[in-house]
Write an enzyme that holds these catalytic residues in place. Structure first.
Site, PDB file in Angstrom:
ATOM      1  N   TYR A  11      36.757 -48.039  26.234  1.00 18.67           N
ATOM      2  CA  TYR A  11      36.959 -46.645  26.698  1.00 18.67           C
ATOM      3  C   TYR A  11      36.006 -46.288  27.849  1.00 18.67           C
ATOM      4  O   TYR A  11      36.455 -45.959  28.960  1.00 18.67           O
ATOM      5  CB  TYR A  11      36.769 -45.711  25.491  1.00 18.67           C
ATOM      6  CG  TYR A  11      36.625 -44.249  25.823  1.00 18.67           C
ATOM      7  CD1 TYR A  11      37.598 -43.583  26.565  1.00 18.67           C
ATOM      8  CD2 TYR A  11      35.510 -43.524  25.388  1.00 18.67           C
ATOM      9  CE1 TYR A  11      37.465 -42.234  26.858  1.00 18.67           C
ATOM     10  CE2 TYR A  11      35.377 -42.174  25.675  1.00 18.67           C
ATOM     11  CZ  TYR A  11      36.355 -41.533  26.413  1.00 18.67           C
ATOM     12  OH  TYR A  11      36.209 -40.205  26.711  1.00 18.67           O
ATOM     13  N   THR A  35      37.823 -54.171  20.443  1.00 19.78           N
ATOM     14  CA  THR A  35      38.264 -52.765  20.467  1.00 19.78           C
ATOM     15  C   THR A  35      38.832 -52.407  21.837  1.00 19.78           C
ATOM     16  O   THR A  35      39.607 -51.474  21.959  1.00 19.78           O
ATOM     17  CB  THR A  35      37.119 -51.794  20.115  1.00 19.78           C
ATOM     18  OG1 THR A  35      35.997 -52.089  20.945  1.00 19.78           O
ATOM     19  CG2 THR A  35      36.714 -51.900  18.659  1.00 19.78           C
ATOM     20  N   SER A 116      22.244 -44.026  23.922  1.00 20.90           N
ATOM     21  CA  SER A 116      22.860 -42.885  23.252  1.00 20.90           C
ATOM     22  C   SER A 116      21.822 -41.829  22.891  1.00 20.90           C
ATOM     23  O   SER A 116      20.659 -42.154  22.608  1.00 20.90           O
ATOM     24  CB  SER A 116      23.520 -43.416  21.974  1.00 20.90           C
ATOM     25  OG  SER A 116      23.699 -42.393  21.047  1.00 20.90           O
ATOM     26  N   TYR A 140      22.847 -47.236  13.830  1.00 18.29           N
ATOM     27  CA  TYR A 140      23.388 -47.347  15.193  1.00 18.29           C
ATOM     28  C   TYR A 140      22.338 -46.897  16.223  1.00 18.29           C
ATOM     29  O   TYR A 140      22.033 -47.613  17.179  1.00 18.29           O
ATOM     30  CB  TYR A 140      24.659 -46.496  15.309  1.00 18.29           C
ATOM     31  CG  TYR A 140      25.087 -46.246  16.726  1.00 18.29           C
ATOM     32  CD1 TYR A 140      25.708 -47.244  17.463  1.00 18.29           C
ATOM     33  CD2 TYR A 140      24.844 -45.011  17.343  1.00 18.29           C
ATOM     34  CE1 TYR A 140      26.080 -47.015  18.781  1.00 18.29           C
ATOM     35  CE2 TYR A 140      25.218 -44.778  18.645  1.00 18.29           C
ATOM     36  CZ  TYR A 140      25.830 -45.792  19.370  1.00 18.29           C
ATOM     37  OH  TYR A 140      26.182 -45.561  20.667  1.00 18.29           O
ATOM     38  N   LYS A 144      20.164 -48.975  19.333  1.00 20.35           N
ATOM     39  CA  LYS A 144      20.075 -48.578  20.746  1.00 20.35           C
ATOM     40  C   LYS A 144      18.609 -48.476  21.179  1.00 20.35           C
ATOM     41  O   LYS A 144      18.229 -48.916  22.265  1.00 20.35           O
ATOM     42  CB  LYS A 144      20.798 -47.242  20.966  1.00 20.35           C
ATOM     43  CG  LYS A 144      22.302 -47.336  20.814  1.00 20.35           C
ATOM     44  CD  LYS A 144      22.889 -48.152  21.948  1.00 20.35           C
ATOM     45  CE  LYS A 144      24.322 -48.552  21.717  1.00 20.35           C
ATOM     46  NZ  LYS A 144      24.870 -49.421  22.759  1.00 20.35           N
ATOM     47  N   ASP A 284      24.253 -34.276  10.509  1.00 21.05           N
ATOM     48  CA  ASP A 284      24.653 -33.553  11.731  1.00 21.05           C
ATOM     49  C   ASP A 284      23.643 -32.459  12.066  1.00 21.05           C
ATOM     50  O   ASP A 284      23.529 -31.479  11.325  1.00 21.05           O
ATOM     51  CB  ASP A 284      26.015 -32.870  11.521  1.00 21.05           C
ATOM     52  CG  ASP A 284      27.175 -33.680  12.047  1.00 21.05           C
ATOM     53  OD1 ASP A 284      26.932 -34.654  12.793  1.00 21.05           O
ATOM     54  OD2 ASP A 284      28.323 -33.328  11.728  1.00 21.05           O
TER      55      ASP A 284
HETATM   56  N1  UDP Z   1      33.351 -32.812  13.911  1.00 23.94           N
HETATM   57  C1  UDP Z   1      34.122 -32.079  13.024  1.00 23.94           C
HETATM   58  N2  UDP Z   1      35.231 -32.683  12.482  1.00 23.94           N
HETATM   59  C2  UDP Z   1      35.578 -33.969  12.763  1.00 23.94           C
HETATM   60  C3  UDP Z   1      34.775 -34.702  13.669  1.00 23.94           C
HETATM   61  C4  UDP Z   1      33.666 -34.091  14.226  1.00 23.94           C
HETATM   62  O1  UDP Z   1      33.837 -30.918  12.726  1.00 23.94           O
HETATM   63  O2  UDP Z   1      36.577 -34.462  12.212  1.00 23.94           O
HETATM   64  C5  UDP Z   1      32.161 -32.178  14.507  1.00 23.94           C
HETATM   65  C6  UDP Z   1      30.860 -32.869  14.116  1.00 23.94           C
HETATM   66  O3  UDP Z   1      30.341 -32.313  12.931  1.00 23.94           O
HETATM   67  C7  UDP Z   1      29.970 -32.565  15.343  1.00 23.94           C
HETATM   68  C8  UDP Z   1      30.962 -32.494  16.502  1.00 23.94           C
HETATM   69  O4  UDP Z   1      32.250 -32.295  15.898  1.00 23.94           O
HETATM   70  O5  UDP Z   1      29.365 -31.312  15.204  1.00 23.94           O
HETATM   71  C9  UDP Z   1      31.001 -33.767  17.335  1.00 23.94           C
HETATM   72  O6  UDP Z   1      31.139 -34.859  16.455  1.00 23.94           O
HETATM   73  P1  UDP Z   1      31.406 -36.324  16.962  1.00 23.94           P
HETATM   74  O7  UDP Z   1      31.578 -37.196  15.741  1.00 23.94           O
HETATM   75  O8  UDP Z   1      32.521 -36.324  17.956  1.00 23.94           O
HETATM   76  O9  UDP Z   1      30.094 -36.727  17.765  1.00 23.94           O
HETATM   77  P2  UDP Z   1      28.542 -36.702  17.326  1.00 23.94           P
HETATM   78  O10 UDP Z   1      27.973 -35.451  17.924  1.00 23.94           O
HETATM   79  O11 UDP Z   1      28.475 -36.762  15.851  1.00 23.94           O
HETATM   80  O12 UDP Z   1      28.003 -37.917  17.997  1.00 23.94           O
END
Ligand code: UDP
Length: 322
Positions: A11, A35, A116, A140, A144, A284
């Protein structure tokens, strides 16, 4: 410059290939297609099917008069890394060591590395600058950070110059539609929103609406993949001019909440996003945003494609005909 883009069928990698070709670099893609997909290859770039875990394959590729590399190959699912750290140790650490050792043997001295924001862990303050303490909360993120430490040593001991780019939330697709491959089993917010819109999944689950943010949902710094790609090209040009090794954040400094992403998607695509609130997802943080000033100072880089409308419209283009 002749650049080996390792993971160039993926990607982000495919967008990087496009950016390098646009700046008249010669590009060879090295990818094991685990992938990545051939749909993401450009006819202007050569392609080698190979694996970074195979030392001779990567060495042979580097011996084709390569001036520098972009290293994107690796595993990137945070959740999976906590369940299967062995896979991440193998691909993201052993694989990188193979590449670095082969670079030394082949005499290649310029590397751009995809890192990252996860190296920081839970922010102590936002926006995050590069001086923020590093405390990864996932295996992960740990891989990094370890790789960046390897890079520093290989710079000091073997003169391999590097720019490590710490991506915040990569989103969007090439706006010309030149990149055709859609990620399978997406784990990230925006592709999941799109799948909910087209009915491929029943609903988006929004993880938590009781965070300390204006609408209660998490805030992230969404950066268009075309902006990320441009930074790789600029970083190669920077190293080519003799620049010192650098670690740089790539983000916008702006944040958007999950609900803002949902509402903006509804506005841009003209359809409802079915969603429900669900419990918080472990690990999160409420807010993660980048201070990208150093990337501007060092590379003259700034996000120019990353307004939400652009991000969502280019993603919708990929999903609307599925
Ligand atoms: N998120 C969500 N539902 C989902 C996937 C992600 O609410 O099915 C929220 C997640 O909690 C975060 C934001 O979207 O606040 C971005 O999540 P993502 O996994 O895309 O990236 P991250 O910030 O975790 O690297």
């Amino acid at each position: 410059m002749h650049i080996l883009v390792i993971g160039g069928a993926g990607y982000i990698g495919s967008h990087v290939v496009k950016a390098l070709l646009q700046r008249k670099m010669k590009v060879t893609v090295f990818d094991n297609l685990s992938t990545g997909t051939k749909l993401n290859l450009f006819k202007e770039a050569d392609f080698i099917e190979g694996d970074i875990l195979n030392y001779n394959q990567i060495l042979d590729a580097l011996k084709q008069n390569v001036d520098g590399i972009v290293l994107l190959a690796g595993k990137k699912a945070v959740g999976e890394s906590m369940e299967n750290p062995m896979k991440y140790a193998l691909n993201n650490i052993n694989g990188v060591i193979n590449v670095l050792n082969a670079m030394v043997e082949a005499g290649v001295k310029k590397a751009i590395f995809s890192s990252s924001a996860s190296v920081y862990g839970t922010p102590l303050y936002t926006p995050l600058d590069e001086k923020h303490p590093e405390n990864p909360m996932s295996f992960y993120g740990f891989t990094k950070l370890e790789t960046e430490r390897f890079l520093k040593w290989y710079d000091q001991l073997k003169g391999v110059k590097f720019v490590s780019l710490r991506y915040f939330n990569a989103v969007g697709y090439d706006e010309d539609g030149d990149i055709k491959g859609l990620e399978e089993n997406p784990q990230n917010l925006l592709p999941i929103v799109m799948e909910a819109v087209i009915g491929k999944r029943e609903k988006l689950k929004i993880f938590g609406n009781d965070y300390d943010t204006p609408d209660g949902t998490c805030i992230r710094d969404y950066i268009h993949v075309t902006d990320l790609a441009t930074a790789h090209a600029l970083a190669l040009e920077y190293l080519d001019k003799g620049g010192e090794s650098q670690i740089l954040n790539l983000g916008t400094s702006l944040g958007s909440s999950v609900l803002e992403m949902v509402h903006k998607t509804e506005e841009v695509v003209g359809k409802k996003v079915p969603f429900e609130f669900a419990p918080r997802r472990a690990g999160d943080p409420a807010i993660v945003t980048a201070k990208p000033d150093k990337a501007f100072e060092v590379l003259g880089w700034k996000a120019t494609h990353s307004d939400l409308k652009n991000i969502i419209a280019s993603t919708w283009n990929m999903y609307k005909n599925l």
